[in-house]
Design a protein around this motif. Structure first.
Motif, PDB file in Angstrom:
ATOM      1  N   THR A 150      -9.365   2.974  -0.509  1.00 40.16           N
ATOM      2  CA  THR A 150      -9.290   2.142  -1.709  1.00 40.16           C
ATOM      3  C   THR A 150      -9.942   2.858  -2.878  1.00 40.16           C
TER       4      THR A 150
ATOM      5  N   LYS B   7      -1.033  -5.012   5.337  1.00 35.75           N
ATOM      6  CA  LYS B   7      -0.385  -4.252   4.266  1.00 35.75           C
ATOM      7  C   LYS B   7       0.971  -3.745   4.732  1.00 35.75           C
TER       8      LYS B   7
ATOM      9  N   ALA C 109       0.851  -1.186   0.000  1.00 36.73           N
ATOM     10  CA  ALA C 109       0.000   0.000   0.000  1.00 36.73           C
ATOM     11  C   ALA C 109       0.885   1.234   0.000  1.00 36.73           C
TER      12      ALA C 109
ATOM     13  N   ASP D 171      -4.706   1.716  -1.278  1.00 37.83           N
ATOM     14  CA  ASP D 171      -4.518   0.619  -2.222  1.00 37.83           C
ATOM     15  C   ASP D 171      -5.671   0.614  -3.216  1.00 37.83           C
TER      16      ASP D 171
END
Length: 192
Positions: free
Chosen positions: A109, A153, A59, A132
């Protein structure tokens, strides 16, 4: 061992899974549609229910200051927020129970590779520390199918103007080795 005793180990990109060739896993592909489609397919096709889904991956860091995630640590994701949808999306709480020593973070996200300071500032304003392209989709699928989910992550970059896709590919393989050490030491044990 029956499927219902095992986690389904999931990665978005093959480079993130490079160090896991000897461990059964699913690579969904990058982005929310690939993540949702492939995870749903795998869960629905299983003969038995998986005990849980465990996502490992990279990430970008979007938070600044003393609380910004560090590149040398793996973080358990506590919440996911969708950042690229024009209508309000609920924040999704992921399993908040963390083991001793686990660091946690909120992730944003969206279907965009974040690589500029304006995007970073917007995502940080949402309360995110990381970004991410898949976690929110994984969380929605697991919530709707009633499957427990844990997401870990490792930061790969600072999601700023110096970040490029080409550099990310090289970094992701190195981060895969870091994730493998974390898996072997902390996550991959039965019952964990």
């Amino acid at each position: 061992m029956a499927t219902d005793e095992l986690p389904l180990l999931v990665f978005a990109h093959a480079d993130e899974a490079a160090a896991f060739a000897d461990v059964p896993h699913l690579v969904t592909g990058v982005g929310k549609i690939n993540a949702a489609t492939e995870l749903t397919r795998a869960l629905c096709a299983a003969e038995d229910d998986y005990a849980e889904v465990v996502v490992l991956g990279t990430a970008g860091v979007v938070a600044d200051g003393p609380d910004a995630p560090e590149l040398n640590h793996v973080y358990r994701i506590s919440e996911a927020v969708q950042h690229d949808y024009s209508l309000p999306s609920p924040r999704l709480a992921l399993d908040a129970g963390s083991a001793d020593g686990e660091r946690t973070a909120v992730i944003a996200t969206g279907d965009v590779f974040v690589q500029n300071d304006a995007q970073r500032a917007h995502l940080a304003s949402l309360g995110a520390a990381l970004v991410d392209m898949e976690t929110y989709a994984y969380a929605v699928v697991c919530e709707r199918l009633g499957v427990p989910l844990r997401v870990y992550k490792v930061p790969s970059d600072f999601a700023d103007s110096s970040t490029t896709g080409e550099e990310w590919d090289e970094i992701a393989e190195t981060k895969s080795e870091q994730l493998r050490r974390f898996w072997d030491e902390r996550v991959g044990e039965p019952g964990r």
